[in-house]
Design an enzyme around this catalytic site. Sequence first.
Site, PDB file in Angstrom:
ATOM      1  N   LYS A  53      38.631  40.009  31.271  1.00 51.80           N
ATOM      2  CA  LYS A  53      39.744  40.303  32.185  1.00 51.80           C
ATOM      3  C   LYS A  53      40.339  38.999  32.721  1.00 51.80           C
ATOM      4  CE  LYS A  53      37.906  44.824  33.120  1.00 51.80           C
ATOM      5  NZ  LYS A  53      36.941  45.657  33.824  1.00 51.80           N
ATOM      6  N   GLN A  97      34.280  46.370  39.664  1.00 58.01           N
ATOM      7  CA  GLN A  97      33.668  46.553  38.334  1.00 58.01           C
ATOM      8  C   GLN A  97      32.518  47.565  38.420  1.00 58.01           C
ATOM      9  OE1 GLN A  97      34.768  45.096  35.402  1.00 58.01           O
ATOM     10  NE2 GLN A  97      33.275  46.402  34.397  1.00 58.01           N
ATOM     11  N   ASP A 120      42.930  50.122  38.851  1.00 54.98           N
ATOM     12  CA  ASP A 120      42.045  50.925  37.993  1.00 54.98           C
ATOM     13  C   ASP A 120      42.350  52.415  38.136  1.00 54.98           C
ATOM     14  OD1 ASP A 120      40.225  50.313  36.065  1.00 54.98           O
ATOM     15  OD2 ASP A 120      38.480  50.221  37.388  1.00 54.98           O
TER      16      ASP A 120
END
Length: 286
Positions: A53, A97, A120
């Site tokens: 990322k 995460q 997300d």
Amino acid sequence: MAQIIDGKSIAAKARSEVKAEVLKFISTGGPRPKLAVVLAGDDPASQVYVRNKERGCAEVGMASEVRRLPASTRQRDLIDIVRQLNADKGVHGILVQLPLPTGLNEREALDEVDPRKDVDGLHPLNMGKLLKGDDSGFVPCTPQGVIEIILSTGIDLAGKAAVVVGRSNLVGKPMALLLLQNNATVTICHSRTVNLGEVTKRADILVAAVGSPRIIHGEMIKQGAVVVDVGTNRVGDKLVGDVDFDSAEERAAFITPVPGGVGPMTIALLLRNTLKAAALLAAKKA
Ligand code: NAP
């Protein structure tokens, strides 16, 4: 024999489009979009995903920051970090995460992310918007990438029988909603589904998001189907999908490989979501 869908090249094209848009955004006075990732614990797969990322951000001209926290982090300290990032005007996208180390409450952490920075797409507000078909929110990156992969085949989803195996908030559920938005007739399977193969065999479009190596094999697939394998499972030193590629390739018309299928698209969509967040936040300030 199936045509193999090249996720890497679809993703490379998507990243170069984001790169051009970032340049344009900055040249017209916008701030450099910045993604912040909260990485708690030392899960080796998560370390690799987060590094990718960071690399993706650098490639398209975005800034990134990783807040590394020990596995022993307390819930309230994790929430404090998320709140700091929410308040930081230089941060446009926030990603916690997953999975979080045992003992940390995932739902509470995700619910704390400012929905305007929730790249997300896992905040309840954004999940609700997806359910309502309101595209002002953020959609989870992986299912969004899968839709683009399917559309890259030139297939019209309207009226097609789509089967999603898996019902997680991260992949299966948003995947089913996006397929529905594209007018497919959608069935969702999960661990309690009886006769999985009977259901998957009816699919014109089959998306596997289980996390179980090669659980879907050739005889569970309709001749001529589009098969998208989201699964990433480590078996020995190899990465394998949820689909048994060799037998599935004999039946499918199109199939994604693992690696090199869905994975690269997930990052491309994360970058696109981060740019969208930066643009929406900048428009609000103007
Ligand atoms: P998850 O949260 O563990 O969900 C797995 C789903 O599979 C659950 O809904 C579960 O059903 C279902 N399932 C388990 N065993 C099954 C069986 N025998 N038959 C039918 N369904 C079954 O996993 P996830 O986060 O959705 O991820 C799924 C896979 O995708 C993993 O391999 C993950 O690493 C991968 N992934 C890849 C990317 C990428 O970018 N390539 C991104 C995200 C995830 P229940 O709900 O009944 O338990």
